[in-house]
Motif scaffolding. Structure first.
Motif, PDB file in Angstrom:
ATOM      1  N   SER A 108       0.830  -1.203   0.000  1.00  0.00           N
ATOM      2  CA  SER A 108       0.000   0.000   0.000  1.00  0.00           C
ATOM      3  C   SER A 108       0.863   1.251   0.000  1.00  0.00           C
ATOM      4  O   SER A 108       0.584   2.219  -0.718  1.00  0.00           O
ATOM      5  CB  SER A 108      -0.928  -0.002   1.213  1.00  0.00           C
ATOM      6  OG  SER A 108      -1.782  -1.122   1.204  1.00  0.00           O
ATOM      7  N   SER A 109       1.940   1.235   0.804  1.00  0.00           N
ATOM      8  CA  SER A 109       2.840   2.390   0.858  1.00  0.00           C
ATOM      9  C   SER A 109       3.506   2.620  -0.487  1.00  0.00           C
ATOM     10  O   SER A 109       3.648   3.769  -0.941  1.00  0.00           O
ATOM     11  CB  SER A 109       3.900   2.175   1.940  1.00  0.00           C
ATOM     12  OG  SER A 109       3.302   2.020   3.207  1.00  0.00           O
ATOM     13  N   VAL A 146       1.050   4.209  -2.860  1.00  0.00           N
ATOM     14  CA  VAL A 146       0.863   5.635  -2.544  1.00  0.00           C
ATOM     15  C   VAL A 146       2.029   6.452  -3.083  1.00  0.00           C
ATOM     16  O   VAL A 146       1.840   7.531  -3.669  1.00  0.00           O
ATOM     17  CB  VAL A 146       0.711   5.823  -1.024  1.00  0.00           C
ATOM     18  CG1 VAL A 146       0.748   7.298  -0.673  1.00  0.00           C
ATOM     19  CG2 VAL A 146      -0.587   5.198  -0.534  1.00  0.00           C
TER      20      VAL A 146
END
Length: 280
Positions: free
Chosen positions: A226-227, A230
């Motif tokens: 997820s990081s 992003v």
């Protein structure tokens, strides 16, 4: 000769200050180390100790490390039953808590088969459906549990019984007001104790030293992915904005260079003839 019958009392307290807590982690780890942990129940020393009467029931109590602060109980069955209703929760009560309070991981009616004093103690990994038939020697026999068999020495068999905390998973299909040996939370530190009761009294051991479950690696991986997504999204937005600004600058420069429309054509009469240099 006159025979005198003495009523059983609470199981004898064991001095745990010298050798450490009776409850200890098992060297034989469970399959799911993120949501389960294995402990050794003290059979010969405590649960099967008939010095103060035959045990009629026993169970396991679990708490998160910082919540395991209650003192071991020693007293009447009535007082212990009252303690269970007021102090100890069920797994359903605590499963979503940030800090897990003490809960009873086993049913209170574990001892239906303990009425047969001349039976045997069965070693198995079943938590909420174990049969606890106790005889004078308290030597358990082995059977196949829900998981693979392991090599057990005679000393192991006589002194301890492996118990897997969290074996019942999500306790699907069970009543929420009943006790259940539900799964533990990953990456947390727990402490475990056990209790035994005769017909007249109950005694608890001290809590074990902290035992930790493994962290949930899938959460860490998902968080990392997820990081990364992003970061890539931010980079994409920055590149897009810079590209738009660059194109806008080129458009302004092109506007300054154009002096007439391409559709106007080139008129020869507007071109000034170059005079020849007479000296050449």
């Amino acid at each position: 000769m006159k025979t005198v019958f003495v009523q059983p009392g609470a199981p004898l307290r064991i001095n745990e200050s010298e050798g450490g807590p009776l409850m200890a982690p098992s060297a034989d780890q469970p399959k799911d180390t993120e949501r389960q942990m294995a402990v050794n129940l003290p059979l010969k020393t405590f649960l099967c100790n008939t010095s103060n009467g035959y045990p009629t029931k026993w169970g396991v109590i679990v708490a998160q490390n910082d919540q395991a602060t209650d003192e071991p109980f020693f007293g009447s069955v009535r007082d212990f039953t009252d303690r269970i209703s007021k102090v100890y929760k069920t797994w359903f009560d605590v499963k979503d808590m940030d800090s897990i309070k003490p809960y009873l991981a086993t049913y209170l009616n574990l001892t239906d088969s303990c009425q047969q004093i001349n039976g045997v103690v069965t070693q198995t990994e079943h938590s909420t459906v174990m049969s606890h038939n106790i005889n004078k020697s308290c030597k358990p026999c082995l059977n196949s549990g829900t998981q693979k068999k392991r090599s057990v020495t005679q000393r192991d068999v006589e002194t301890h019984q492996r118990f897997v905390v969290g074996l019942d998973g999500k306790c699907s299909g069970q009543q929420t007001d009943r006790f259940c040996n539900g799964e533990l939370q990953p990456g947390r530190s727990y402490r475990v104790k056990t209790f035994a009761c005769t017909i007249n009294g109950c005694t608890e051991t001290k809590y074990s030293n902290p035992i930790s479950t493994d962290p949930d690696l899938t959460v860490a991986v998902a968080s990392g992915i997820s990081s990364a997504i992003v970061v890539l999204a931010i980079v994409g937005v920055v590149v897009f904005v810079l590209r738009r600004k660059q194109l806008a600058c080129f458009s302004k420069d092109d506007g300054r260079l154009v002096t007439q429309s391409p559709d106007e054509g080139i008129h020869l009469d507007k071109i000034e003839h170059t005079k020849k240099n007479p000296s050449r």
